[in-house]
Structure formats: C-alpha cells, structure tokens
Scaffold this motif. Structure first.
Motif, PDB file in Angstrom:
ATOM      1  N   VAL A  76      39.484  12.059   8.829  1.00 31.76           N
ATOM      2  CA  VAL A  76      38.047  11.787   8.752  1.00 31.76           C
ATOM      3  C   VAL A  76      37.554  12.093   7.345  1.00 31.76           C
ATOM      4  CG1 VAL A  76      35.774  12.557   9.554  1.00 31.76           C
ATOM      5  CG2 VAL A  76      37.630  12.186  11.201  1.00 31.76           C
ATOM      6  N   ALA A  83      39.667   9.312  17.091  1.00 26.50           N
ATOM      7  CA  ALA A  83      39.667   9.147  15.624  1.00 26.50           C
ATOM      8  C   ALA A  83      40.830   8.289  15.142  1.00 26.50           C
ATOM      9  CB  ALA A  83      39.689  10.511  14.937  1.00 26.50           C
ATOM     10  N   ASN A  87      32.044  12.803  22.030  1.00 22.18           N
ATOM     11  CA  ASN A  87      31.559  11.485  21.635  1.00 22.18           C
ATOM     12  C   ASN A  87      30.526  10.977  22.635  1.00 22.18           C
ATOM     13  OD1 ASN A  87      33.359  11.125  19.423  1.00 22.18           O
ATOM     14  ND2 ASN A  87      34.974  10.484  20.824  1.00 22.18           N
ATOM     15  N   GLU A 141      36.363  13.813  19.907  1.00 16.02           N
ATOM     16  CA  GLU A 141      36.720  13.178  18.641  1.00 16.02           C
ATOM     17  C   GLU A 141      38.223  13.016  18.468  1.00 16.02           C
ATOM     18  OE1 GLU A 141      34.665  14.894  15.323  1.00 16.02           O
ATOM     19  OE2 GLU A 141      32.710  14.754  16.293  1.00 16.02           O
ATOM     20  N   TYR A 160      31.833  11.197  13.156  1.00 19.40           N
ATOM     21  CA  TYR A 160      32.653  12.368  13.465  1.00 19.40           C
ATOM     22  C   TYR A 160      32.120  13.616  12.768  1.00 19.40           C
ATOM     23  CZ  TYR A 160      35.857   9.219  15.726  1.00 19.40           C
ATOM     24  OH  TYR A 160      36.392   8.308  16.598  1.00 19.40           O
TER      25      TYR A 160
END
Length: 272
Positions: free
Chosen positions: A109, A216, A248, A212, A239
């Motif tokens: 991320v 991801a 989420n 997450e 995120y």
C-alpha cells in the motif's frame, strides 16, 4: 528466480509467498488442528507460521508489515504511507475443507492505495502478480517461477460474476438479474479478484465484511490488469483504516471502472 532491478519489492513479495506456500502445504497434507479466534473465525497452525515466514522475508525491505495474525494478537506497527499488507492464509475455511481454494496474499500500500500485489494458491501453484509494470500469472514448480505470461481483463457477450463459496448474500441473485449475468462462478479466497484479472469473469460484488489484508493484494492484481475496485459510493477503495480496525466497506470489483460504478449503484439500491 530472476530479480527485477526496477521492481525489487515485487520480487521480495513473490519469494516470501513461495516460502509461506511451502510451509502451508506441509500442514495441508497432514491432520489440521483448528482453533477459533475471538471473532469466531477459524485459524490453524499454518496461519501464524506462514505469517512469521513472510514477515521474516520482508524485513530486509525496511517497510512495516500489517499482518492479519499479528493484528489478531494486538501487534500493529506504525504504518506510515507505505507498508505491506499480509494475509498469510486467505480462505482458511477452504483450507480446512481441503478444496484447494486458499491463497497467500501480500500487498503493498502506498498513500492509501494498493500498488503491488502477489496472490499465490499453494495447492495448485498458481501465481498472480500485479504492479506498475502490469499484471501477470505464472506457476510455481519446485520453488521456481515458470510459465509466466501477461494477463488483462476481458469481456464476454454476457457478464460472468464471481462469488464466495463461504460468504453468500441474498441480494446477489437480484443483482445478477438486473445486470443480465450469464453465469455465477463460485470460488473461495482472493482468487475471485484473479479470475477477473485473467478475463474469466467481469464482476465481483461483496456484500459481506472483509478486512484490508483480504483485499489489498487481489485489488492490486486486478487494477494492474485493467480492472477497478470501488466502494458503494463509487469511489476507489482506500487502505490504512486503523480507526475502523482495518475493516473494508462493501465494495464491487469489476473489469472496468464504468461497470464497477454501475454495479455499486445497483448494490446501493438493493441494500437500501
């Protein structure tokens, strides 16, 4: 494997996933001891052991690692703007059922967006990768990456939708009728994102909770292949939601941004 000097973090993640998959397969082929987390979800010895292997491999990058099992144990590092997100064994229910539909997920991320993802299915050796250079799939054979080929989203005369084997929702049937879906391909874990990235399906609506680390890596693979993931307000899924325990909102993944936003609007309507 051959290292890419331009994208070393991808290589680190692939190697970490391969190491974790080998450990997971060792557990998979013997009696599996299952316990229950505080939230009621199942966990096996493979989950924590695989995460430890991944964290050890990624340590040399110097980036923080947000791992599902670490979070469950109350260990949350200071993340900053750039960090790895790890689900060492996504699809634990599928793992316990021994149906092969479980994955190792490693995402990167950057400023709230997943920019690199590695999804590896230990039981089959299927590997899916997405980063700034595009999306590709390969097979793992004896710990080596083989048969690498580029992938991208694809279209069919009628839509195909992917759904979860373990997490269905009553609104899915209505959404399928509204969007004239030809076929529902039920599959477990983050493989749903990968089927979209490979062009086997075009839509993945999620009406039930995820975290997450569940999404991801798969989101990064799909977006690198030309797809999109949006929340029900039509915006890109973000995120770093530590204040919400990294949960989420509901989302839709699709082969294009237009389709994702159209499906998101229908989902909003169905859910009231």
């Amino acid at each position: 494997m051959n290292r890419s000097p331009a994208l070393p973090l991808t290589d680190h993640a692939v190697e970490a996933a391969i190491a974790a998959a080998a450990l997971i397969c060792n557990v998979y082929h013997r009696p599996i001891h299952v316990t229950t987390k505080d939230d009621g979800s199942p966990v096996t010895e493979a989950d924590a052991a695989a995460e430890a292997v991944i964290i050890d491999h990624l340590r040399q990058t110097g980036l923080p690692v947000l791992g599902e099992e670490s979070v469950a144990a109350g260990i949350i590092p200071k993340l900053g703007e750039r960090y790895f997100v790890v689900d060492p064994l996504d699809g634990t229910k599928e793992f316990i059922k021994r149906n092969g539909e479980f994955t190792v997920n490693i995402g990167l991320v950057d400023h709230g967006r997943p920019v690199m993802g590695v999804v590896l299915a230990p039981a089959t050796g299927e590997l899916f990768v997405g980063d700034a250079a595009g999306a590709w799939t390969a097979r793992i054979d004896g710990g080596a990456v083989t048969d690498r080929r580029a992938i991208k989203v694809g279209w069919l005369p009628r839509l195909r939708i992917v759904a979860s084997r373990s997490h269905g929702h009553a609104a899915l049937e209505q959404l399928s009728r509204t969007l004239d879906v030809e076929k529902d391909i039920s599959v477990g874990s983050s493989l749903k994102f990968c089927l979209l990235a490979r062009g086997d399906a075009q839509l993945y609506p999620r009406f039930t909770p995820t975290c997450e680390w569940d999404t991801a890596a798969g989101q990064a693979v799909l977006e690198a292949a030309g797809g999109a993931v949006v929340t029900l307000d039509g915006e890109a899924m973000r995120y770093g939601k530590g204040e919400f325990q990294f949960l989420n909102p509901y989302f839709v993944a699709a082969a294009s941004l237009d389709l994702a936003q159209k499906a998101a609007a229908e989902m909003r309507s169905l859910l009231g």
